[in-house]
Write a protein that holds these residues in place. Structure first.
Motif, short mmCIF file in Angstrom:
data_model
loop_
_atom_site.label_atom_id
_atom_site.label_comp_id
_atom_site.label_asym_id
_atom_site.label_seq_id
_atom_site.Cartn_x
_atom_site.Cartn_y
_atom_site.Cartn_z
N GLN A 93 -27.70 -7.60 -16.61
CA GLN A 93 -29.02 -6.99 -16.35
C GLN A 93 -28.96 -5.99 -15.20
O GLN A 93 -28.33 -6.26 -14.18
N GLY A 94 -29.60 -4.88 -15.41
CA GLY A 94 -29.68 -3.89 -14.33
C GLY A 94 -28.55 -2.88 -14.33
O GLY A 94 -28.58 -1.90 -13.59
N ALA A 95 -27.53 -3.12 -15.16
CA ALA A 95 -26.38 -2.20 -15.19
C ALA A 95 -26.76 -0.86 -15.81
O ALA A 95 -26.13 0.17 -15.53
N GLY A 96 -27.79 -0.88 -16.66
CA GLY A 96 -28.20 0.36 -17.32
C GLY A 96 -27.98 0.31 -18.82
O GLY A 96 -27.90 1.35 -19.48
N LYS A 97 -27.91 -0.88 -19.37
CA LYS A 97 -27.58 -1.04 -20.79
C LYS A 97 -28.62 -0.41 -21.71
O LYS A 97 -28.28 0.34 -22.62
N THR A 98 -29.88 -0.74 -21.45
CA THR A 98 -30.92 -0.22 -22.34
C THR A 98 -31.03 1.31 -22.21
O THR A 98 -31.11 2.03 -23.21
N THR A 99 -30.98 1.79 -20.98
CA THR A 99 -31.02 3.24 -20.76
C THR A 99 -29.85 3.92 -21.47
O THR A 99 -30.03 4.94 -22.14
N THR A 100 -28.67 3.33 -21.35
CA THR A 100 -27.48 3.92 -21.97
C THR A 100 -27.57 3.89 -23.49
O THR A 100 -27.11 4.81 -24.17
N ARG A 152 -39.89 -3.20 -25.54
CA ARG A 152 -40.84 -2.10 -25.33
C ARG A 152 -40.11 -0.88 -24.73
O ARG A 152 -40.35 0.25 -25.13
N GLN A 153 -39.24 -1.15 -23.77
CA GLN A 153 -38.48 -0.06 -23.12
C GLN A 153 -37.67 0.72 -24.16
O GLN A 153 -37.64 1.96 -24.15
N LEU A 154 -37.08 0.00 -25.09
CA LEU A 154 -36.29 0.65 -26.14
C LEU A 154 -37.20 1.44 -27.09
O LEU A 154 -36.87 2.55 -27.51
N THR A 184 -22.01 3.51 -15.36
CA THR A 184 -23.27 4.17 -15.04
C THR A 184 -23.38 4.47 -13.55
O THR A 184 -22.61 3.97 -12.74
N LYS A 185 -24.36 5.28 -13.23
CA LYS A 185 -24.74 5.60 -11.85
C LYS A 185 -23.64 6.35 -11.09
O LYS A 185 -23.48 6.18 -9.89
N LEU A 186 -22.90 7.14 -11.82
CA LEU A 186 -21.89 7.97 -11.19
C LEU A 186 -22.51 9.16 -10.46
O LEU A 186 -21.83 9.93 -9.81
N ASP A 187 -23.81 9.31 -10.62
CA ASP A 187 -24.53 10.35 -9.87
C ASP A 187 -24.81 9.85 -8.45
O ASP A 187 -25.15 10.64 -7.58
N GLY A 188 -24.65 8.57 -8.22
CA GLY A 188 -24.87 8.02 -6.88
C GLY A 188 -23.64 8.24 -6.01
O GLY A 188 -22.73 8.97 -6.39
N VAL A 211 -19.70 8.23 -19.02
CA VAL A 211 -20.26 7.95 -17.70
C VAL A 211 -21.73 8.35 -17.66
O VAL A 211 -22.13 9.34 -18.27
N GLY A 212 -22.51 7.55 -16.95
CA GLY A 212 -23.93 7.84 -16.77
C GLY A 212 -24.09 8.64 -15.49
O GLY A 212 -23.55 8.28 -14.44
N MET A 213 -24.82 9.76 -15.60
CA MET A 213 -24.96 10.66 -14.46
C MET A 213 -26.41 10.81 -14.01
O MET A 213 -26.76 11.80 -13.37
N GLY A 214 -27.27 9.86 -14.36
CA GLY A 214 -28.66 9.96 -13.94
C GLY A 214 -29.54 9.09 -14.81
O GLY A 214 -29.07 8.46 -15.75
N GLU A 215 -30.83 9.09 -14.48
CA GLU A 215 -31.75 8.21 -15.21
C GLU A 215 -32.26 8.82 -16.52
O GLU A 215 -32.71 8.12 -17.40
N LYS A 216 -32.20 10.13 -16.62
CA LYS A 216 -32.75 10.79 -17.82
C LYS A 216 -31.85 10.58 -19.04
O LYS A 216 -30.67 10.31 -18.91
P1 GDP Z 1 -30.39 -3.00 -18.27
O1 GDP Z 1 -31.03 -4.19 -17.62
O2 GDP Z 1 -28.90 -3.06 -18.17
O3 GDP Z 1 -30.87 -2.72 -19.64
O4 GDP Z 1 -30.75 -1.76 -17.32
P2 GDP Z 1 -31.74 -0.53 -17.53
O5 GDP Z 1 -31.29 0.32 -18.64
O6 GDP Z 1 -33.14 -0.99 -17.54
O7 GDP Z 1 -31.43 0.27 -16.17
C1 GDP Z 1 -31.62 -0.27 -14.88
C2 GDP Z 1 -31.95 0.85 -13.91
O8 GDP Z 1 -30.81 1.71 -13.72
C3 GDP Z 1 -33.07 1.76 -14.38
O9 GDP Z 1 -33.88 2.09 -13.28
C4 GDP Z 1 -32.32 3.01 -14.90
O10 GDP Z 1 -33.11 4.16 -14.81
C5 GDP Z 1 -31.16 3.07 -13.95
N1 GDP Z 1 -30.00 3.77 -14.50
C6 GDP Z 1 -29.33 3.55 -15.66
N2 GDP Z 1 -28.29 4.39 -15.79
C7 GDP Z 1 -28.28 5.19 -14.70
C8 GDP Z 1 -27.43 6.27 -14.24
O11 GDP Z 1 -26.44 6.68 -14.86
N3 GDP Z 1 -27.77 6.83 -13.04
C9 GDP Z 1 -28.84 6.40 -12.30
N4 GDP Z 1 -29.07 7.01 -11.15
N5 GDP Z 1 -29.64 5.40 -12.70
C10 GDP Z 1 -29.36 4.80 -13.87
#
Ligand code: GDP
Length: 296
Positions: A110-117, A146-148, A248-252, A273-278
């Motif tokens: 959780q929180g790694a960015g799975k759903t966003t990715t 819902r997020q998806l 993910t979060k290689l923009d950080g 690699v994930g480079m941001g939230e969009k």
């Molecule tokens: P999940 O719990 O793994 O499904 O995580 P989410 O997809 O909900 O992402 C958790 C948080 O990380 C959210 O606030 C996303 O916007 C953020 N996030 C995901 N990927 C990236 C990324 O590549 N860069 C940045 N800066 N934020 C990211």
């Protein structure tokens, strides 16, 4: 920016070598001492650092390198090649099944960015004229479905869901059947994560894997967590057999440890690699470009 400290330090070492008309064995050893420290400080796994430095030394102290017309440049070339190799060498592309749909299973904590990715990947595939279907298999995290769905609406990508009361194995299976009926050539299954690795999560993921035989099992890990990300990758790989990693979060301002260790430790390539939230902030991973970026 990611890797800033590491890049700065390695570039300083390379700069010293570049200008030299003559490079001795001692010069190489001194440079490698500094490279070793820079890598350790960037949180690269210590075993990975050790074998990396040894490989570079072995090659760089060779006759052809030190006695060439541009020995400094040659040593830098060796470092560049070995860094590229460390991150997987060639680009590792997403699988494509010759019996569509190609099934991609997304796993991670959780929180790694799975759903966003998952959403980003749908966009990436759509841009390449594919027709992905998203499957909402994370039935535990409130709001994950819902997020998806919101992502799907934004991207105009259909989302298959049976709500949060059904068995995720059944959701995955029916999602794939739905994709076949509706001519989707890719299915991306979002699965449940937990805060920590636990047996019931792994059992559920394995049950999905058994049932749907995915072409890809992609682990999403947060680059900011450094060696933790590598440990998570190692556990998931031992339990389920991964086909790739999305960092993910290689923009950080990640120091670089995960990017440089994950392939060497787990033998799983970084695919994206994930480079941001969009949703457009996902890039295929190119080891050679990353090495050149770090070395300047
Ligand atoms: P999940 O719990 O793994 O499904 O995580 P989410 O997809 O909900 O992402 C958790 C948080 O990380 C959210 O606030 C996303 O916007 C953020 N996030 C995901 N990927 C990236 C990324 O590549 N860069 C940045 N800066 N934020 C990211």
């Amino acid at each position: 920016m990611a890797f800033e400290g590491l890049a700065e330090r390695l570039q300083a070492v390379m700069q010293k070598l570049r200008g030299k008309g003559k490079v001795t064995e001692a010069d190489v050893k001194e440079a490698m001492r500094e490279v070793r420290l820079a890598l350790l400080e960037a949180d690269v796994n210590f075993k990975v650092v050790k074998s990396f430095v040894n490989r570079v030394k072995e090659r760089a102290i060779g006759q052809e390198v030190l006695q060439s017309l541009t020995p400094g440049q040659q040593v830098i070339k060796v470092v560049n090649e070995e860094l590229t190799e460390l991150m997987g060498g060639e680009q590792s592309k997403l699988a494509k099944s010759n019996r569509p749909p190609t099934v991609i299973m997304m796993v991670g904590l959780q929180g790694a960015g799975k759903t966003t990715t998952t959403g980003k990947l749908a966009r990436f595939l759509t841009k390449q004229n594919h027709r992905p279907l998203l499957v909402a298999g994370d039935v535990y995290r409130p709001a994950a479905i819902r997020q998806l769905q919101v992502l799907g609406e934004q991207l105009e990508t259909p989302v298959f869901s049976l709500g949060d009361k059904e068995d995720p194995v059944k959701i995955a299976e029916q999602g794939i059947a739905h994709a076949k009926e509706n001519n989707h050539d890719y299915v991306i299954i979002d699965t449940a994560g937990r805060l920590h690795i636990d047996e019931s999560m792994m059992d559920e993921l394995k049950a999905i894997r058994e049932k749907v035989s995915p072409d890809e099992i992609l682990l999403v890990v947060d680059a900011m967590t450094g060696q933790d990300a590598v440990n998570v990758a190692e556990s998931f790989n031992n339990e389920m057999g991964l086909t790739g990693v999305v960092l993910t979060k290689l923009d950080g301002d990640t120091r670089g440890g995960a990017a440089l260790s994950v392939k060497a430790v787990t033998d799983c390539p970084i695919k994206f690699v994930g480079m941001g939230e969009k949703t457009d902030a996902l890039e295929p991973f190119f080891p050679d470009r990353m090495a050149s970026r770090i070395l300047g």
